[in-house]
Design a protein around this motif. Structure first.
Motif, PDB file in Angstrom:
ATOM      1  N   UNK A 264     -12.163   3.854   4.053  1.00  0.00           N
ATOM      2  CA  UNK A 264     -10.794   4.629   3.849  1.00  0.00           C
ATOM      3  C   UNK A 264     -10.754   6.147   3.180  1.00  0.00           C
ATOM      4  N   UNK A 265     -10.318   7.246   3.594  1.00  0.00           N
ATOM      5  CA  UNK A 265     -10.341   8.139   2.960  1.00  0.00           C
ATOM      6  C   UNK A 265      -9.150   8.613   2.075  1.00  0.00           C
ATOM      7  N   UNK A 266      -7.677   7.388   1.685  1.00  0.00           N
ATOM      8  CA  UNK A 266      -6.884   7.721   0.358  1.00  0.00           C
ATOM      9  C   UNK A 266      -7.244   6.199  -0.261  1.00  0.00           C
ATOM     10  N   UNK A 267      -8.241   5.206   0.066  1.00  0.00           N
ATOM     11  CA  UNK A 267      -8.201   4.073  -0.588  1.00  0.00           C
ATOM     12  C   UNK A 267      -6.882   3.451  -0.271  1.00  0.00           C
ATOM     13  N   UNK A 268      -6.682   2.753   0.367  1.00  0.00           N
ATOM     14  CA  UNK A 268      -5.222   2.352   1.565  1.00  0.00           C
ATOM     15  C   UNK A 268      -5.533   0.810   1.596  1.00  0.00           C
ATOM     16  N   UNK A 269      -6.923  -0.113   2.182  1.00  0.00           N
ATOM     17  CA  UNK A 269      -7.255  -1.442   2.720  1.00  0.00           C
ATOM     18  C   UNK A 269      -7.158  -2.623   1.959  1.00  0.00           C
ATOM     19  N   UNK A 270      -6.928  -2.989   2.147  1.00  0.00           N
ATOM     20  CA  UNK A 270      -6.372  -4.199   1.121  1.00  0.00           C
ATOM     21  C   UNK A 270      -7.010  -5.870   2.486  1.00  0.00           C
ATOM     22  N   UNK A 271      -7.934  -6.187   1.965  1.00  0.00           N
ATOM     23  CA  UNK A 271      -8.299  -7.972   2.922  1.00  0.00           C
ATOM     24  C   UNK A 271      -7.210  -8.321   4.010  1.00  0.00           C
ATOM     25  N   UNK A 272      -6.319  -8.238   3.194  1.00  0.00           N
ATOM     26  CA  UNK A 272      -4.906  -8.975   3.817  1.00  0.00           C
ATOM     27  C   UNK A 272      -4.641  -8.295   4.615  1.00  0.00           C
ATOM     28  N   UNK A 273      -4.857  -7.107   4.481  1.00  0.00           N
ATOM     29  CA  UNK A 273      -3.868  -6.129   5.102  1.00  0.00           C
ATOM     30  C   UNK A 273      -4.334  -6.104   6.937  1.00  0.00           C
TER      31      UNK A 273
ATOM     32  N   UNK B  64       0.708  -1.205  -0.137  1.00  0.00           N
ATOM     33  CA  UNK B  64       0.190  -0.100   0.337  1.00  0.00           C
ATOM     34  C   UNK B  64       0.664   0.362  -0.115  1.00  0.00           C
ATOM     35  N   UNK B  65       0.947   2.254  -0.142  1.00  0.00           N
ATOM     36  CA  UNK B  65       0.955   3.823   0.194  1.00  0.00           C
ATOM     37  C   UNK B  65       2.555   3.844   1.093  1.00  0.00           C
TER      38      UNK B  65
ATOM     39  N   UNK C 103       9.434  -3.863   0.723  1.00  0.00           N
ATOM     40  CA  UNK C 103       7.811  -4.228   0.927  1.00  0.00           C
ATOM     41  C   UNK C 103       7.581  -2.583   1.495  1.00  0.00           C
ATOM     42  N   UNK C 104       6.654  -2.573   1.125  1.00  0.00           N
ATOM     43  CA  UNK C 104       5.636  -1.134   2.218  1.00  0.00           C
ATOM     44  C   UNK C 104       4.754  -1.046   2.232  1.00  0.00           C
ATOM     45  N   UNK C 105       4.062  -1.070   3.201  1.00  0.00           N
ATOM     46  CA  UNK C 105       2.434  -1.850   3.376  1.00  0.00           C
ATOM     47  C   UNK C 105       1.983  -0.671   4.956  1.00  0.00           C
ATOM     48  N   UNK C 106       0.706  -1.285   5.602  1.00  0.00           N
ATOM     49  CA  UNK C 106       0.406  -0.959   6.238  1.00  0.00           C
ATOM     50  C   UNK C 106      -0.520  -2.257   7.045  1.00  0.00           C
ATOM     51  N   UNK C 107      -0.273  -2.577   9.166  1.00  0.00           N
ATOM     52  CA  UNK C 107      -1.365  -3.808   8.946  1.00  0.00           C
ATOM     53  C   UNK C 107      -2.534  -2.373   9.321  1.00  0.00           C
ATOM     54  N   UNK C 108      -3.847  -2.994   9.299  1.00  0.00           N
ATOM     55  CA  UNK C 108      -4.481  -2.047   9.818  1.00  0.00           C
ATOM     56  C   UNK C 108      -5.562  -3.377  10.576  1.00  0.00           C
ATOM     57  N   UNK C 109      -6.093  -2.719  11.988  1.00  0.00           N
ATOM     58  CA  UNK C 109      -7.158  -2.781  12.920  1.00  0.00           C
ATOM     59  C   UNK C 109      -8.296  -3.460  12.581  1.00  0.00           C
ATOM     60  N   UNK C 110      -8.133  -5.032  12.336  1.00  0.00           N
ATOM     61  CA  UNK C 110      -9.465  -5.464  12.692  1.00  0.00           C
ATOM     62  C   UNK C 110     -10.876  -4.697  13.046  1.00  0.00           C
ATOM     63  N   UNK C 111     -11.820  -4.617  13.118  1.00  0.00           N
ATOM     64  CA  UNK C 111     -12.908  -4.141  14.022  1.00  0.00           C
ATOM     65  C   UNK C 111     -13.230  -2.259  13.145  1.00  0.00           C
ATOM     66  N   UNK C 112     -11.817  -1.647  12.762  1.00  0.00           N
ATOM     67  CA  UNK C 112     -12.183  -0.450  12.783  1.00  0.00           C
ATOM     68  C   UNK C 112     -13.406  -0.211  11.861  1.00  0.00           C
ATOM     69  N   UNK C 113     -14.298   0.959  12.261  1.00  0.00           N
ATOM     70  CA  UNK C 113     -15.076   1.098  11.247  1.00  0.00           C
ATOM     71  C   UNK C 113     -15.545   2.046  10.216  1.00  0.00           C
TER      72      UNK C 113
END
Length: 304
Positions: free
Chosen positions: A245-254, A99-100, A230-240
């Motif tokens: 995401x305003x910048x469209x950065x979420x992917x299910x695997x992350x 991701x970005x 590798x440039x990526x984020x790890x997102x916190x599950x359950x976040x509303x």
């Protein structure tokens, strides 16, 4: 003599770049002209709209400084940043999704011992992060530098604060993987946060009735020799905000399912003073080449 009417004008401008020495620059400029001209024709763009666009871009540039990069923010909210990332990482072959970078990456981080609390100065719900870096076959990659950074419990990065120049980094560090490819650290649970809305990009977001929020996440940059960075984020599950995401950065695997724990000690033996959270996420690298990125545009810029 060339007739610069609605249809012939585009061809004339495209032709004007024919002598460009760099073939790639020539291609990019000519394609840009075609796309822009096509947009004007398809939308019947008015003088007032054209003037508004020029003013908007002027104000976007004026908002940029040593501590802000409004054009990156504009690229983010229009989905361009993620699209550039996508077309440059089409074939993942089982490698962790990208991701970005986000413009809060400020360059090389300080090497830090495993288990360090990188948010020791901050109040917040404590979190333990454990991870492993491997190749696509699951073999551990040792001695790999991994940069991590994230926002605090109020949604701000350290480099947004005046104290950054004097107090240094917080919620930001570099770890080196051990012989089994592992690294781990302590921090606080990050929260979702808004992009800045005090500039022209924020004005556009609010006027179009979009929300300005990013879901909670931790940034990672993994840079192993012989592998694609590798440039990526790890997102916190359950976040509303995961689905918007305003910048469209979420992917299910992350998305990581962060556990709430009540154990008396964390995995490294550190005593817990109350409930804490556990994030477990492994990274799989793709063979290849590439350079680790540099900070984009400025020392500090807007969130991504």
């Amino acid at each position: 003599m060339a007739q610069f009417n609605e249809t012939e004008l585009t061809a004339a401008v495209v032709k004007s770049f024919e002598q460009t020495p760099n073939p790639r620059a020539k291609f990019l400029l000519q394609e840009l002209v075609k796309s822009l001209h096509d947009y004007v024709r398809r939308t019947d763009l008015t003088f007032a709209e054209w003037e508004y666009a020029i003013d908007f871009l002027t104000r976007t540039g004026q908002k940029c400084s040593d501590i802000r990069q409004e054009f990156i923010l504009l690229s983010d909210v229009l989905g361009v940043s993620m699209l550039v990332d996508a077309v440059n990482h089409r074939d993942r072959d089982g490698a962790t999704e990208t991701t970005v970078l986000g413009p809060f990456y400020v360059g090389e981080h300080k090497v830090t011992p495993h288990g360090t609390d990188i948010s020791a100065k901050l109040e917040g719900e404590r979190m333990f992060v454990q991870s492993r870096v491997t190749d696509l076959a699951g073999r551990p990659l040792a001695n790999v530098p991994v940069d991590v950074w994230h926002a605090d419990g109020d949604g701000f990065y350290d480099s947004q604060k005046p104290s950054f120049a004097t107090e240094g980094a917080s919620s930001r560090a570099r770890f080196i993987t051990d012989a089994d490819g592992r690294f781990f650290f302590r921090t606080i649970l990050p929260c979702s946060y808004p992009i800045p809305t005090d500039g022209p990009v924020g004005e556009m977001i609010m006027q179009t009735r979009r929300h300005p929020m990013r879901p909670a996440h931790v940034h990672f940059l993994v840079n192993a020799p012989g592998y694609e960075p590798l440039i990526t984020h790890v997102f916190i599950g359950g976040d509303k905000y995961l689905d918007s995401d305003v910048v469209f950065g979420v992917k299910d695997e992350l998305v990581a399912q962060v556990e709430t724990r009540s154990d008396a000690a964390m995995p490294d033996g550190t005593k817990a003073t109350g409930p804490w959270h556990l994030m477990t996420y492994d990274f799989h690298l793709k063979p290849g080449e590439g350079l680790a990125p540099k900070p984009l545009g400025a020392k500090v810029a807007e969130p991504a």
